[in-house]
Design a protein around this motif. Structure first.
Motif, PDB file in Angstrom:
ATOM      1  N   THR A 299      -6.383  -3.919 -13.027  1.00  0.00           N
ATOM      2  CA  THR A 299      -5.783  -2.686 -12.435  1.00  0.00           C
ATOM      3  C   THR A 299      -5.306  -1.457 -14.322  1.00  0.00           C
ATOM      4  O   THR A 299      -5.925  -1.669 -15.164  1.00  0.00           O
ATOM      5  CB  THR A 299      -4.436  -2.911 -12.104  1.00  0.00           C
ATOM      6  OG1 THR A 299      -3.407  -3.421 -12.519  1.00  0.00           O
ATOM      7  CG2 THR A 299      -5.095  -3.115 -11.196  1.00  0.00           C
ATOM      8  N   ASP A 300      -4.603  -0.829 -13.673  1.00  0.00           N
ATOM      9  CA  ASP A 300      -4.241  -0.175 -14.650  1.00  0.00           C
ATOM     10  C   ASP A 300      -2.824  -0.519 -15.591  1.00  0.00           C
ATOM     11  O   ASP A 300      -2.063  -1.587 -15.275  1.00  0.00           O
ATOM     12  CB  ASP A 300      -2.681   1.180 -14.740  1.00  0.00           C
ATOM     13  CG  ASP A 300      -2.251   2.173 -15.624  1.00  0.00           C
ATOM     14  OD1 ASP A 300      -2.532   1.347 -16.765  1.00  0.00           O
ATOM     15  OD2 ASP A 300      -1.598   2.791 -15.119  1.00  0.00           O
ATOM     16  N   ARG A 303       1.185  -1.298 -16.007  1.00  0.00           N
ATOM     17  CA  ARG A 303       1.532  -2.010 -14.851  1.00  0.00           C
ATOM     18  C   ARG A 303       1.474  -4.066 -14.871  1.00  0.00           C
ATOM     19  O   ARG A 303       1.454  -4.585 -14.267  1.00  0.00           O
ATOM     20  CB  ARG A 303       0.876  -1.562 -13.309  1.00  0.00           C
ATOM     21  CG  ARG A 303       0.978  -0.240 -13.010  1.00  0.00           C
ATOM     22  CD  ARG A 303       1.220   0.042 -11.020  1.00  0.00           C
ATOM     23  NE  ARG A 303       1.784  -0.447 -11.285  1.00  0.00           N
ATOM     24  CZ  ARG A 303       2.602  -0.593  -9.216  1.00  0.00           C
ATOM     25  NH1 ARG A 303       1.669  -0.360  -9.051  1.00  0.00           N
ATOM     26  NH2 ARG A 303       3.572  -1.103  -8.802  1.00  0.00           N
ATOM     27  N   PRO A 312      -3.093   6.454 -11.295  1.00  0.00           N
ATOM     28  CA  PRO A 312      -4.386   5.489 -10.924  1.00  0.00           C
ATOM     29  C   PRO A 312      -5.930   6.386 -11.436  1.00  0.00           C
ATOM     30  O   PRO A 312      -7.109   5.790 -11.689  1.00  0.00           O
ATOM     31  CB  PRO A 312      -4.352   6.438  -9.467  1.00  0.00           C
ATOM     32  CG  PRO A 312      -3.207   6.430  -8.882  1.00  0.00           C
ATOM     33  CD  PRO A 312      -2.424   7.330 -10.363  1.00  0.00           C
ATOM     34  N   CYS A 315      -7.027   3.850 -13.657  1.00  0.00           N
ATOM     35  CA  CYS A 315      -7.431   2.380 -12.856  1.00  0.00           C
ATOM     36  C   CYS A 315      -9.089   2.456 -12.281  1.00  0.00           C
ATOM     37  O   CYS A 315      -9.207   3.325 -11.087  1.00  0.00           O
ATOM     38  CB  CYS A 315      -6.361   1.624 -11.727  1.00  0.00           C
ATOM     39  SG  CYS A 315      -6.568   0.643 -10.852  1.00  0.00           S
ATOM     40  N   VAL A 317      -9.686   0.308  -9.641  1.00  0.00           N
ATOM     41  CA  VAL A 317      -9.072   0.271  -8.375  1.00  0.00           C
ATOM     42  C   VAL A 317      -9.217   1.923  -7.866  1.00  0.00           C
ATOM     43  O   VAL A 317      -9.957   2.223  -6.955  1.00  0.00           O
ATOM     44  CB  VAL A 317      -7.771  -0.387  -7.799  1.00  0.00           C
ATOM     45  CG1 VAL A 317      -7.899   0.011  -6.956  1.00  0.00           C
ATOM     46  CG2 VAL A 317      -8.301  -2.150  -8.179  1.00  0.00           C
ATOM     47  N   VAL A 333      -1.796   5.721  -2.107  1.00  0.00           N
ATOM     48  CA  VAL A 333      -1.677   4.841  -3.907  1.00  0.00           C
ATOM     49  C   VAL A 333      -1.660   5.933  -4.796  1.00  0.00           C
ATOM     50  O   VAL A 333      -0.940   5.300  -5.699  1.00  0.00           O
ATOM     51  CB  VAL A 333      -3.680   4.741  -4.215  1.00  0.00           C
ATOM     52  CG1 VAL A 333      -3.916   4.237  -4.941  1.00  0.00           C
ATOM     53  CG2 VAL A 333      -4.115   4.120  -2.797  1.00  0.00           C
ATOM     54  N   CYS A 337       1.859   4.203  -6.530  1.00  0.00           N
ATOM     55  CA  CYS A 337       1.363   3.723  -8.088  1.00  0.00           C
ATOM     56  C   CYS A 337       2.083   3.863  -8.709  1.00  0.00           C
ATOM     57  O   CYS A 337       2.689   3.505  -9.995  1.00  0.00           O
ATOM     58  CB  CYS A 337      -0.044   4.043  -8.044  1.00  0.00           C
ATOM     59  SG  CYS A 337      -0.675   4.106  -9.855  1.00  0.00           S
ATOM     60  N   ILE A 342       4.731   0.603  -4.270  1.00  0.00           N
ATOM     61  CA  ILE A 342       3.492  -0.658  -3.637  1.00  0.00           C
ATOM     62  C   ILE A 342       2.833  -1.068  -5.308  1.00  0.00           C
ATOM     63  O   ILE A 342       2.618  -0.472  -5.979  1.00  0.00           O
ATOM     64  CB  ILE A 342       1.884   0.206  -3.083  1.00  0.00           C
ATOM     65  CG1 ILE A 342       1.632   0.973  -4.481  1.00  0.00           C
ATOM     66  CG2 ILE A 342       2.491   1.036  -2.116  1.00  0.00           C
ATOM     67  CD1 ILE A 342      -0.041   1.429  -3.945  1.00  0.00           C
ATOM     68  N   GLY A 343       2.454  -2.310  -4.717  1.00  0.00           N
ATOM     69  CA  GLY A 343       1.639  -3.303  -5.899  1.00  0.00           C
ATOM     70  C   GLY A 343       0.425  -3.461  -5.727  1.00  0.00           C
ATOM     71  O   GLY A 343      -0.254  -2.554  -4.856  1.00  0.00           O
ATOM     72  N   CYS A 344      -0.197  -4.162  -7.512  1.00  0.00           N
ATOM     73  CA  CYS A 344      -1.500  -3.439  -6.436  1.00  0.00           C
ATOM     74  C   CYS A 344      -2.577  -4.712  -6.183  1.00  0.00           C
ATOM     75  O   CYS A 344      -3.482  -3.572  -5.421  1.00  0.00           O
ATOM     76  CB  CYS A 344      -1.984  -4.145  -8.151  1.00  0.00           C
ATOM     77  SG  CYS A 344      -2.121  -2.906  -9.227  1.00  0.00           S
ATOM     78  N   CYS A 347      -2.706  -2.780  -2.791  1.00  0.00           N
ATOM     79  CA  CYS A 347      -3.322  -1.266  -3.026  1.00  0.00           C
ATOM     80  C   CYS A 347      -5.179  -1.456  -2.692  1.00  0.00           C
ATOM     81  O   CYS A 347      -5.355  -0.743  -2.484  1.00  0.00           O
ATOM     82  CB  CYS A 347      -2.999  -0.827  -4.302  1.00  0.00           C
ATOM     83  SG  CYS A 347      -4.225   0.055  -4.930  1.00  0.00           S
TER      84      CYS A 347
END
Ligand code: TRP
Ligand code: SF4
Length: 407
Positions: A299-300, A303, A312, A315, A317, A333, A337, A342-344, A347
């Motif tokens: 992911t990013d 984070r 995003p 990322c 995702v 999202v 984000c 929210i957490g990955c 997501c």
């Protein structure tokens, strides 16, 4: 487009795929969904290009047979329907090889050397010796594949457009050399009369407009007129297309590429999904394996902790959300984000659900076909039968045009 109002050539679509084994989501979103749509609207021919695979895999062909059946099962599982499209295997129609040989007689070497993929692929596949006759000639083999079925449209990706262009040039050259008949003018006038007095007159007027004034509107009007004629034989129609432009009989009509938009489907690492990047999700992958692969995808990198906000745009995702999520989820999202609300893992859940849901019916169908290998063989045998009929018809015309119909 209305299937009934377009000429046989324009309604025919042909495309081939190299047998690379089991297909993945990139193939599904990039090619197969498109084929499924096309088969409802056109007379489609889809084939396994196994001789094409040999041009690069000649050293280890033993994997090709399994790859063929795996790929065909994935086609069928994805919804490519043998009731609508003709599905066949290139090597089962040896006419392709004969046609390739005959076309090679009139194809200047420079045309093949100039095809971009020739040098590009040699560069890219450095570990293979591709300085072979077969590899140089493979775009011409593709031309034979296409012209054999007189396809009007050839769905291909960007990298294959040059091959369709070569096909057009070869067809033009073939028609120019072999489309001359002794009594061409006479036969054309005879064919013209078969359209009825009114249409014959119209055709003649358009032809004059085009030939004397170069009027393209007249040319197009005449072509449309010919396409709408129901009571012309294929040969007469081709003659009249040729007579219109003054050249000779058009034996091999020129196809058009139908550019398939590049798939937006990213791989698990954000790069293009491709076997060579090892970032694929195979259509027949176990759901648990898919779930795990998505859960652990990167992911990013900003984070690091749950409380660190991300973006995003950085990322992979997010690219999956672009393919699978609606506006509301995408908003959730973006906001979640950037604000770290929210957490990955959270997501990723809608993506996991959507991928599994999309693959569920595909995997069920694949299982059905896996359990009935004889059915798959039969489907292909029937497709080969139909393709062979058409191929034999074309080869008869080609042999006749090239004075090869010995008696
Ligand atoms: N050359 C194509 C590829 O590598 C496959 C192919 C072979 C093809 N013959 C074709 C595609 C005819 C379209 C039409 O992907
Ligand atoms: Fe990527 Fe979603 Fe995590 Fe943001 S919250 S970094 S978009 S997985």
């Amino acid at each position: 487009m209305d299937k009934l109002n377009i000429s046989a050539q324009h309604a025919r679509v042909l495309s081939g795929m190299r047998p690379t084994g089991r297909l993945h989501l990139g193939h599904y979103h990039g090619v197969l969904k498109n084929w499924v749509d096309l088969q409802h609207e056109y007379d489609c021919y889809f084939f396994v290009a196994d001789w094409h695979a040999l041009t690069t895999h000649y050293e280890d062909p033993s994997i090709i047979p399994n790859s063929i059946w795996d790929m065909v099962i994935d086609w069928l599982a994805a919804g490519v329907n043998h009731g609508e499209a003709k599905l066949f295997i290139q090597s089962q129609i040896p006419e392709h090889a004969e046609f390739h040989l005959l076309l090679s007689m009139i194809t200047p070497l420079g045309w093949l050397e100039r095809v971009p993929s020739y040098k590009d692929q040699q560069e890219k596949l450095k570990e293979k010796d591709l300085a072979t006759y077969g590899f140089l000639g493979y775009p011409l083999l593709q031309a034979a594949d296409i012209l054999m079925y007189k396809a009007g449209l050839v769905p291909v990706g960007e990298d294959q457009v040059a091959h369709v262009e070569l096909t057009r040039e070869v067809a033009r050259r073939f028609n120019h050399i072999y489309g001359r008949e002794q009594n061409f003018e006479e036969l054309s006038i005879h064919a013209m009369k078969k359209m009825g007095k009114k249409n014959a007159k119209l055709y003649y007027r358009y032809r004059k407009g085009y030939q004397e004034q170069g009027d393209l509107v007249s040319l197009e009007a005449a072509q449309a007129l010919l396409e709408s004629q129901q009571n012309l034989t294929v040969n007469d129609r081709e003659r009249l297309f040729g007579y219109l432009e003054g050249s000779g009989r058009i034996i091999l009509p020129e196809p058009q590429p139908l550019l398939t938009k590049a798939s937006k489907m990213p791989g698990l690492d954000g790069q293009k999904m491709s076997k060579s990047y090892n970032n694929t999700i195979a259509l027949r992958e176990e759901p648990e394996v898919i779930e795990k692969a998505l859960r652990t995808m990167p992911t990013d990198t900003n984070r690091v902790r749950r409380i660190d906000p991300g973006d995003p745009a950085r990322c992979p995702v997010w690219q999956f959300h672009e393919v699978y999520s609606g506006e509301d989820v995408k908003q959730w999202v973006q906001n979640g984000c950037k604000s770290a609300s929210i957490g990955c893992i959270e997501c990723k859940q809608p993506v996991i659900d959507a991928v599994l849901q999309e693959l569920k019916p595909i995997q069920e169908r694949a299982r059905d076909f896996e359990e009935q290998p004889e059915l798959v063989r039969t489907i292909i045998a029937e497709g080969c039968e139909e393709a062979r009929d058409m191929a034999q018809e074309t080869m008869n015309e080609v042999r006749a045009a090239m004075s090869l119909n010995l008696r």
